[in-house]
Write a protein that holds these residues in place. Structure first.
Motif, PDB file in Angstrom:
ATOM      1  N   UNK A 236      12.792   6.791  -8.442  1.00 33.11           N
ATOM      2  CA  UNK A 236      11.800   6.585  -7.375  1.00 33.11           C
ATOM      3  C   UNK A 236      10.563   5.880  -7.951  1.00 33.11           C
ATOM      4  N   UNK A 237      10.125   6.353  -9.115  1.00 26.39           N
ATOM      5  CA  UNK A 237       8.962   5.739  -9.753  1.00 26.39           C
ATOM      6  C   UNK A 237       9.219   4.255 -10.017  1.00 26.39           C
ATOM      7  N   UNK A 238      10.444   3.942 -10.463  1.00 23.97           N
ATOM      8  CA  UNK A 238      10.743   2.551 -10.830  1.00 23.97           C
ATOM      9  C   UNK A 238      10.755   1.641  -9.605  1.00 23.97           C
ATOM     10  N   UNK A 239      10.823   2.231  -8.425  1.00 24.14           N
ATOM     11  CA  UNK A 239      10.870   1.383  -7.225  1.00 24.14           C
ATOM     12  C   UNK A 239       9.492   1.055  -6.672  1.00 24.14           C
ATOM     13  N   UNK A 240       8.467   1.724  -7.166  1.00 24.72           N
ATOM     14  CA  UNK A 240       7.118   1.411  -6.681  1.00 24.72           C
ATOM     15  C   UNK A 240       6.586   0.158  -7.346  1.00 24.72           C
ATOM     16  N   UNK A 241       5.923  -0.639  -6.559  1.00 23.74           N
ATOM     17  CA  UNK A 241       5.280  -1.818  -7.094  1.00 23.74           C
ATOM     18  C   UNK A 241       3.848  -1.421  -7.460  1.00 23.74           C
ATOM     19  N   UNK A 242       3.658  -0.963  -8.700  1.00 21.23           N
ATOM     20  CA  UNK A 242       2.391  -0.297  -9.012  1.00 21.23           C
ATOM     21  C   UNK A 242       1.381  -1.219  -9.682  1.00 21.23           C
ATOM     22  N   UNK A 243       1.398  -2.462  -9.288  1.00 17.86           N
ATOM     23  CA  UNK A 243       0.505  -3.502  -9.797  1.00 17.86           C
ATOM     24  C   UNK A 243      -0.744  -3.070 -10.540  1.00 17.86           C
ATOM     25  N   UNK A 244      -1.727  -2.518  -9.814  1.00 21.94           N
ATOM     26  CA  UNK A 244      -3.033  -2.353 -10.454  1.00 21.94           C
ATOM     27  C   UNK A 244      -3.335  -0.936 -10.902  1.00 21.94           C
ATOM     28  N   UNK A 248      -4.209   6.988 -15.875  1.00 18.81           N
ATOM     29  CA  UNK A 248      -4.197   8.319 -15.230  1.00 18.81           C
ATOM     30  C   UNK A 248      -3.509   8.235 -13.866  1.00 18.81           C
ATOM     31  N   UNK A 249      -3.690   7.115 -13.191  1.00 18.85           N
ATOM     32  CA  UNK A 249      -3.062   6.949 -11.875  1.00 18.85           C
ATOM     33  C   UNK A 249      -1.544   6.879 -12.006  1.00 18.85           C
ATOM     34  N   UNK A 250      -1.078   6.299 -13.107  1.00 13.07           N
ATOM     35  CA  UNK A 250       0.375   6.255 -13.338  1.00 13.07           C
ATOM     36  C   UNK A 250       0.931   7.650 -13.603  1.00 13.07           C
ATOM     37  N   UNK A 251       0.169   8.469 -14.342  1.00  9.72           N
ATOM     38  CA  UNK A 251       0.624   9.861 -14.555  1.00  9.72           C
ATOM     39  C   UNK A 251       0.745  10.556 -13.196  1.00  9.72           C
ATOM     40  N   UNK A 252      -0.230  10.310 -12.308  1.00 11.89           N
ATOM     41  CA  UNK A 252      -0.189  10.942 -10.986  1.00 11.89           C
ATOM     42  C   UNK A 252       1.032  10.455 -10.204  1.00 11.89           C
ATOM     43  N   UNK A 253       1.263   9.147 -10.242  1.00 10.76           N
ATOM     44  CA  UNK A 253       2.407   8.600  -9.502  1.00 10.76           C
ATOM     45  C   UNK A 253       3.725   9.140 -10.069  1.00 10.76           C
ATOM     46  N   UNK A 254       3.755   9.341 -11.390  1.00 12.59           N
ATOM     47  CA  UNK A 254       4.958   9.918 -12.002  1.00 12.59           C
ATOM     48  C   UNK A 254       5.192  11.327 -11.446  1.00 12.59           C
ATOM     49  N   UNK A 310     -11.674   9.371  -5.491  1.00 15.74           N
ATOM     50  CA  UNK A 310     -11.208   8.955  -4.160  1.00 15.74           C
ATOM     51  C   UNK A 310     -10.623   7.552  -4.190  1.00 15.74           C
ATOM     52  N   UNK A 311     -11.205   6.684  -5.000  1.00 15.17           N
ATOM     53  CA  UNK A 311     -10.641   5.332  -5.081  1.00 15.17           C
ATOM     54  C   UNK A 311      -9.253   5.368  -5.725  1.00 15.17           C
ATOM     55  N   UNK A 312      -9.108   6.178  -6.785  1.00 20.78           N
ATOM     56  CA  UNK A 312      -7.780   6.309  -7.394  1.00 20.78           C
ATOM     57  C   UNK A 312      -6.760   6.818  -6.379  1.00 20.78           C
ATOM     58  N   UNK A 313      -7.158   7.842  -5.631  1.00 18.47           N
ATOM     59  CA  UNK A 313      -6.253   8.408  -4.625  1.00 18.47           C
ATOM     60  C   UNK A 313      -5.830   7.324  -3.639  1.00 18.47           C
ATOM     61  N   UNK A 314      -6.804   6.554  -3.193  1.00 17.77           N
ATOM     62  CA  UNK A 314      -6.512   5.522  -2.201  1.00 17.77           C
ATOM     63  C   UNK A 314      -5.563   4.459  -2.772  1.00 17.77           C
ATOM     64  N   UNK A 315      -5.812   4.084  -4.036  1.00 16.77           N
ATOM     65  CA  UNK A 315      -4.928   3.086  -4.671  1.00 16.77           C
ATOM     66  C   UNK A 315      -3.486   3.591  -4.734  1.00 16.77           C
ATOM     67  N   UNK A 316      -3.337   4.856  -5.129  1.00 21.10           N
ATOM     68  CA  UNK A 316      -1.980   5.396  -5.277  1.00 21.10           C
ATOM     69  C   UNK A 316      -1.311   5.523  -3.912  1.00 21.10           C
ATOM     70  N   UNK A 317      -2.094   5.938  -2.935  1.00 18.58           N
ATOM     71  CA  UNK A 317      -1.541   6.031  -1.573  1.00 18.58           C
ATOM     72  C   UNK A 317      -1.078   4.646  -1.126  1.00 18.58           C
ATOM     73  N   UNK A 322       3.259   1.059   0.025  1.00 14.82           N
ATOM     74  CA  UNK A 322       3.453  -0.384  -0.131  1.00 14.82           C
ATOM     75  C   UNK A 322       2.417  -1.195   0.662  1.00 14.82           C
ATOM     76  N   UNK A 323       1.146  -0.751   0.571  1.00 19.79           N
ATOM     77  CA  UNK A 323       0.066  -1.459   1.271  1.00 19.79           C
ATOM     78  C   UNK A 323      -0.742  -2.266   0.259  1.00 19.79           C
ATOM     79  N   UNK A 324      -1.499  -3.212   0.750  1.00 25.02           N
ATOM     80  CA  UNK A 324      -2.398  -3.969  -0.126  1.00 25.02           C
ATOM     81  C   UNK A 324      -3.482  -3.043  -0.654  1.00 25.02           C
ATOM     82  N   UNK A 325      -3.818  -3.176  -1.927  1.00 28.47           N
ATOM     83  CA  UNK A 325      -4.757  -2.226  -2.517  1.00 28.47           C
ATOM     84  C   UNK A 325      -6.223  -2.529  -2.184  1.00 28.47           C
ATOM     85  N   UNK A 326      -6.659  -3.749  -2.345  1.00 27.50           N
ATOM     86  CA  UNK A 326      -8.097  -4.032  -2.372  1.00 27.50           C
ATOM     87  C   UNK A 326      -8.870  -3.660  -1.102  1.00 27.50           C
TER      88      UNK A 326
END
Ligand code: ATP
Ligand code: MG
Length: 399
Positions: A236-244, A248-254, A310-317, A322-326
């Motif tokens: 599942x992790x490998x299917x996310x397009x985790x660009x930016x 720590x955000x990657x640990x959360x996504x894991x 909160x910004x990290x949370x929003x980025x991971x969400x 699969x939404x645009x981050x910025x």
């Protein structure tokens, strides 16, 4: 020759003038050949650390027993490592004792991958006895010598292979990959600190999706803490397009991908020996992410999380959906900036004020009341002004 090497040239020359050999080696030469940015240049020499100390007035011992010494030169520090061989390995780990040698060839031979076993001399001439240049040209990771042997000597090299896939988008050469698939169990002998270091580089590499897929294909995950039987979560992790996403955000996504709840995440992170500070941050982001995935931000959550979280949370969400981050990040920042206060210390009243107003000593009531005022201010029920708060309190409860 590029600036980083040019600046360090006098180091090579000083060592050579003292009668020894010295070369640029390792990651810096590889990255230079890949036209990537270089942070530090690594230098290898036939001089022993003691001999290096005689050449340079300012040095720091960082790992003399491994032959490494730091030289301070014109405001920069350089890591200089004596040529060494590592012929005797114990328990599939890198050897306890190293033998200093005088031969560049032997030093390059003990290195892990051909792309990392290239040296460059003071004229910029490349010394490449193991055809690392070809590997770089073909984007291939290949061990120096027989892969099976090299992974048995030091099993960490298998993790280094997949983290280089993540960082460089290389393929793993066939024999090397076959050996990788059949030697994963040797990772049991490797200290967790070394594994974590490589795993974190894997998590933050640009090509992490491919690296994670290879980790599953080679089954290396079966020998990593908490990932043993987690194949579908890792997929599942490998299917996310985790660009930016950052580390720590990657640990959360894991953790999210593995289905590990924030309340249960501590022992997983502890097994990877993350620092307390990093664990706290990961756990906090995960807890707010869980809430965010079911509802929009509330004022109180935004305040409790703080801006960075909160910004990290929003980025991971955004990544999960699969939404645009910025776009969303800017919106969260605006909402956070408009909070009436950012911390309790910014309240216009203090515990002391409340004790004076009530003519009562402190006690549990004080914290309760401060919580109430804090919420009142955040929810715009009362202005953050001492007199306004006093009146508001009286109107709620005249006592
Ligand atoms: P990075 O850019 O991430 O620092 P690197 O290749 O420089 O990558 P280091 O861990 O700094 O990696 O190691 C420096 C060099 O030492 C490598 O390029 C390689 O030649 C050698 N090396 C490092 N670890 C090993 C190992 N486990 N086995 C053999 N050689 C190694
Ligand atoms: Mg390096």
């Amino acid at each position: 020759m590029i600036k980083a090497f040019r600046q360090a040239l006098p180091i090579l020359e000083n060592i050579e003038n003292a009668g020894f050999e010295a070369y640029f080696v390792g990651g810096s030469v590889r990255d230079y050949l890949l036209k990537k940015e270089i942070d530090d240049v690594d230098i290898a020499t036939s001089a022993t650390p003691e001999e290096i100390k005689e050449i340079f007035p300012k040095t720091i011992d960082v790992g003399i027993e491994h032959g490494t010494i730091l030289v301070l030169f014109k405001g920069q520090t350089y890591e200089i490592t004596t040529f060494r061989s590592e012929s005797e390995y114990e328990d599939f780990r890198r050897p306890k004792n190293v033998t200093f040698i005088r031969s560049l060839y032997e030093d390059l031979k003990r290195r892990d991958f051909t792309m990392n076993a290239i040296a460059m001399d003071h004229e910029g001439k490349i010394i490449d006895p193991f055809l690392g240049l070809d590997a770089i040209k073909n984007n291939l990771l290949q061990t120096v010598g027989i892969a099976e042997d090299r992974f048995s000597e030091d099993a960490l090299r298998m993790m280094r292979a997949i983290r280089f896939v993540s960082q460089l988008a290389f393929d793993i050469e066939e024999e090397t990959f076959i050996a990788l698939k059949s030697n994963g169990a040797l990772l049991k002998n490797i200290s967790i600190e070394r594994k974590t270091k490589e795993f974190e580089k894997l998590l933050t590499g640009k090509n992490r999706q491919k690296a994670i897929e290879l980790m599953i294909e080679s089954k290396l995950h079966q020998f990593l803490p908490g990932l043993e039987s987690m194949e579908s979560g890792i997929k599942k992790l490998s299917q996310f397009n985790c660009g930016k996403l950052m580390l720590t955000e990657m640990w959360v996504l894991l953790l999210y991908s593995l289905g590990i709840h924030s309340k249960a995440s501590h022992s997983f992170l502890k097994d990877w020996r993350l620092s307390n500070q990093k664990m706290k941050e990961v756990e906090k982001i995960l807890a707010f992410l869980e809430k965010r995935l079911v509802q929009d931000w509330e004022v109180l959550s935004l305040y409790q999380a703080g801006e960075a979280i909160s910004i990290s949370v929003e980025k991971i969400k955004n990544v999960i959906h699969n939404e645009l981050i910025d776009n969303h990040q800017a919106e969260i920042k605006t909402r956070y900036d408009s909070l009436p206060i950012k911390a309790r210390e910014e309240l216009a009243v203090t515990g002391r004020d409340l004790m004076v107003w009530a003519s009562e000593p402190g006690g549990p009531w004080l914290k309760e009341l401060l919580d109430k005022i804090e919420q009142g201010v955040l929810l715009h029920k009362v202005k953050n002004d001492k007199e306004a708060i006093r009146e508001w309190l009286l109107s709620c409860n005249p006592k």
